[in-house]
Design an enzyme around this catalytic site. Structure first.
Site, PDB file in Angstrom:
ATOM      1  N   LYS A  82     -32.833 -12.425 -25.970  1.00 12.85           N
ATOM      2  CA  LYS A  82     -32.386 -13.744 -26.535  1.00 12.85           C
ATOM      3  C   LYS A  82     -32.128 -14.072 -24.324  1.00 12.85           C
ATOM      4  CE  LYS A  82     -30.636 -17.643 -29.680  1.00 12.85           C
ATOM      5  NZ  LYS A  82     -29.805 -17.267 -30.875  1.00 12.85           N
ATOM      6  N   SER A 157     -32.403 -20.383 -34.163  1.00 11.50           N
ATOM      7  CA  SER A 157     -32.546 -20.441 -32.406  1.00 11.50           C
ATOM      8  C   SER A 157     -33.267 -19.758 -31.869  1.00 11.50           C
ATOM      9  CB  SER A 157     -31.228 -21.012 -31.855  1.00 11.50           C
ATOM     10  OG  SER A 157     -30.418 -20.557 -32.162  1.00 11.50           O
ATOM     11  N   SER A 181     -29.180 -18.324 -37.129  1.00 12.96           N
ATOM     12  CA  SER A 181     -30.191 -17.930 -35.915  1.00 12.96           C
ATOM     13  C   SER A 181     -30.964 -17.001 -35.729  1.00 12.96           C
ATOM     14  CB  SER A 181     -30.120 -18.263 -34.243  1.00 12.96           C
ATOM     15  OG  SER A 181     -29.589 -20.051 -34.589  1.00 12.96           O
TER      16      SER A 181
HETATM   17  N1  GLN Z   1     -29.581 -24.202 -37.090  1.00 16.47           N
HETATM   18  C1  GLN Z   1     -28.108 -23.386 -36.771  1.00 16.47           C
HETATM   19  C2  GLN Z   1     -27.578 -24.631 -36.423  1.00 16.47           C
HETATM   20  O1  GLN Z   1     -28.199 -25.495 -35.322  1.00 16.47           O
HETATM   21  C3  GLN Z   1     -27.286 -22.015 -36.491  1.00 16.47           C
HETATM   22  C4  GLN Z   1     -27.557 -21.944 -35.070  1.00 16.47           C
HETATM   23  C5  GLN Z   1     -27.181 -20.237 -34.722  1.00 16.47           C
HETATM   24  O2  GLN Z   1     -27.512 -19.500 -36.017  1.00 16.47           O
HETATM   25  N2  GLN Z   1     -26.860 -20.517 -33.558  1.00 16.47           N
HETATM   26  O3  GLN Z   1     -26.500 -24.828 -35.401  1.00 16.47           O
END
Ligand code: GLN
Length: 489
Positions: A82, A157, A181
């Site tokens: 990532k 994400s 994410s």
């Molecule tokens: N979707 C969640 C957010 O927008 C979690 C994102 C993540 O785990 N990086 O914060």
């Protein structure tokens, strides 16, 4: 072998050591597949063909010299990373215009570990900007498409990493999980994703989003592959003060579904309420039935603070983000937009460097930390977080693991939620509580729903119970079977 890109990570080092397969040959197969097919998916922001081939050649050279590959548990394994994990000499953008040209002078701890284990890093994957989002549509560059249905999101994400594994552009991938994410995109893309216990993997070199929640997390097509990657990255690191010192236990995956016999599996009713798609509910229910038939005892229980998780997370995570992102001011890292004076430069840089969702989070976080409000928002959220963690401690006094849906819905169409932050935030309603409690959680495929799209089952264990959690996940996987590969290619 017919198609090298179907080879699992776990058997790769052995085959390479035995001379059945060349690391360079394997690496090329993945590079070719990615070059041909990623234009229609958008999993990668950057493919590092040269770097990947150099790593692969050095593995082949060892084999040619007759050197042992013992001590290289990931020898030749093709990994995607990532793009919020720092890679020395290789651009790391967090899918943000702010860092579009940033080249880190060092590797993240997890990346160092991968290299030391002999892995071949194919490239950097797409994400929601600074990991804020659940669909990978918040990338400043382009959205990633779901290989199961290219009109839909792979989740986020870590959507690029999930799509890379689902589309077989890499054998395994690293993501980061702050509130879901890794687990949510794993569920939506039909792969396995483990969020380890907070502090189990060093955050050194992971660009910070919400430091009390961020966990570097492995993804793969099978539990065994995820366990392999997890073993390589977990463990103490003095450069992250919150990284745990305790030794990492090895997962024993030899039991198969036998591990489920006599296991007490908690089913918290709060996760099966309104907003859960019928498709997801029925797949998860039949997974639970299968687990019960395999000899586990299902225990229905209540975790009363679950409903406060979304509000708690969306106070704490933006608060931490607003503070962490203060470093992007045009002075030291990344973008700098000149203006008449210093304040003007700060403003112009941050206005042009950050996208809308990141700005929204900074505003929310700054507000909930501001004088006169900090106690009512940030302070209160901290206390509710303790209550949520206590729900888990109480549940684990009664059961060995918890089983819930990973995501309330299957993969949703691109664009469907982009204008509506709340509906996007609801994508993480099942993954947020374990994040707030710091406990490990894994998403395993629970088959395809009536829509033909993958559904994920989330298994949650007590702090530092990864070895057992992976064994249970492996038992469930052997029981439910794999979802196979999407048929688009
Ligand atoms: N979707 C969640 C957010 O927008 C979690 C994102 C993540 O785990 N990086 O914060």
């Amino acid at each position: 072998m017919a198609d090298l890109t179907t080879l699992d990570a776990s058997s790769t080092p052995r085959r390479i050591a035995a001379g059945e397969l060349g690391a360079t040959e394997l690496c090329r197969a993945f590079l070719d597949r990615t070059a041909a097919l990623d234009p229609s998916i958008g999993a990668f922001l950057r493919v590092d063909a040269e770097g990947a081939l150099a790593s692969a050649r050095s593995i082949d050279a060892r084999v040619a010299r007759g050197d042992s590959l013992d001590g290289l548990p990931l020898a030749g394994v093709v990994v995607a990373v990532k793009d919020n994990l720092s890679t020395r000499g290789l651009r790391t953008t967090c899918a943000s215009r702010m860092l579009a040209e940033y080249v880190p002078p060092y590797d993240a701890h997890a990346v160092e570990r991968l290299r030391a284990a002999g892995a071949v890093i194919l490239g950097k994957t797409n994400l929601d900007e600074f990991a804020m989002g659940s669909s990978t549509e918040n990338s400043a560059f382009f959205p990633t498409r779901n290989p199961w249905d290219r009109a839909r999101t792979p989740g986020g994400s870590s959507g690029g990493s999930a799509a890379a594994v689902a589309a077989r552009f890499s054998q395994v991938a690293l993501g980061s999980d702050t509130g879901g994410s890794v687990r949510q995109p794993a569920a939506l893309s039909g792969v396995v994703g483990l969020k380890p216990t907070y502090g189990r993997v060093s955050r050194w070199g992971l660009v910070a989003f919400a430091s009390s929640l961020d966990v570097v997390s492995p993804m793969g097509a099978t539990v065994e592959d995820v366990a392999l990657l997890y073993a390589a990255i977990a463990g103490a690191d003095a450069r992250d003060a919150t990284c745990a010192l305790r030794p990492v236990e090895r997962a024993d995956l030899s039991l198969g579904p036998e591990v489920l016999r006599g296991l007490r599996v908690g089913v918290p009713r709060e996760y099966f309420g309104d907003g859960l798609d019928a498709d997801v509910a029925s797949r998860v229910r039949s997974a639970l039935d299968a687990i019960e038939r395999a000899g586990a005892q299902l225990v229905e229980l209540s975790m009363p603070h679950t409903r406060a998780s979304l509000a708690t997370y969306y106070v704490l995570a933006p608060a931490e983000a607003s503070s962490n992102l203060a470093r992007f001011d045009g002075v030291r890292y990344g973008l700098r937009v000149e203006a008449d004076d210093l304040r003007g430069m700060y403003g112009a840089t941050r206005d042009q460097g950050f996208g809308a969702e990141v700005k929204l989070r900074i505003l929310l976080g700054t507000f909930s930390l501001s004088a006169g409000y900090a106690e009512a928002f940030y302070g209160k959220a901290q206390r509710v977080r303790t209550l949520i963690a206590r729900d888990f401690a109480e549940a684990f006094a009664k059961v060995d693991v918890l089983a819930t849906p990973t995501s309330p819905t299957v993969a949703f169409p691109l664009g469907e939620r982009s204008g509506d932050p709340l509906s996007m935030y609801l994508a993480d309603v099942c993954t947020l509580p374990p994040s707030l409690a710091g406990v490990p959680a894994v998403s395993v495929p629970a088959g395809l729903g009536a829509s033909g799209l993958p559904v994920g089952l989330q298994l949650v264990g007590p702090l530092f119970s990864e070895a057992r959690l992976l064994a249970v996940a492996h038992g469930v996987e052997s029981l439910l079977g794999r979802v196979g590969a999407p048929s688009w290619s």
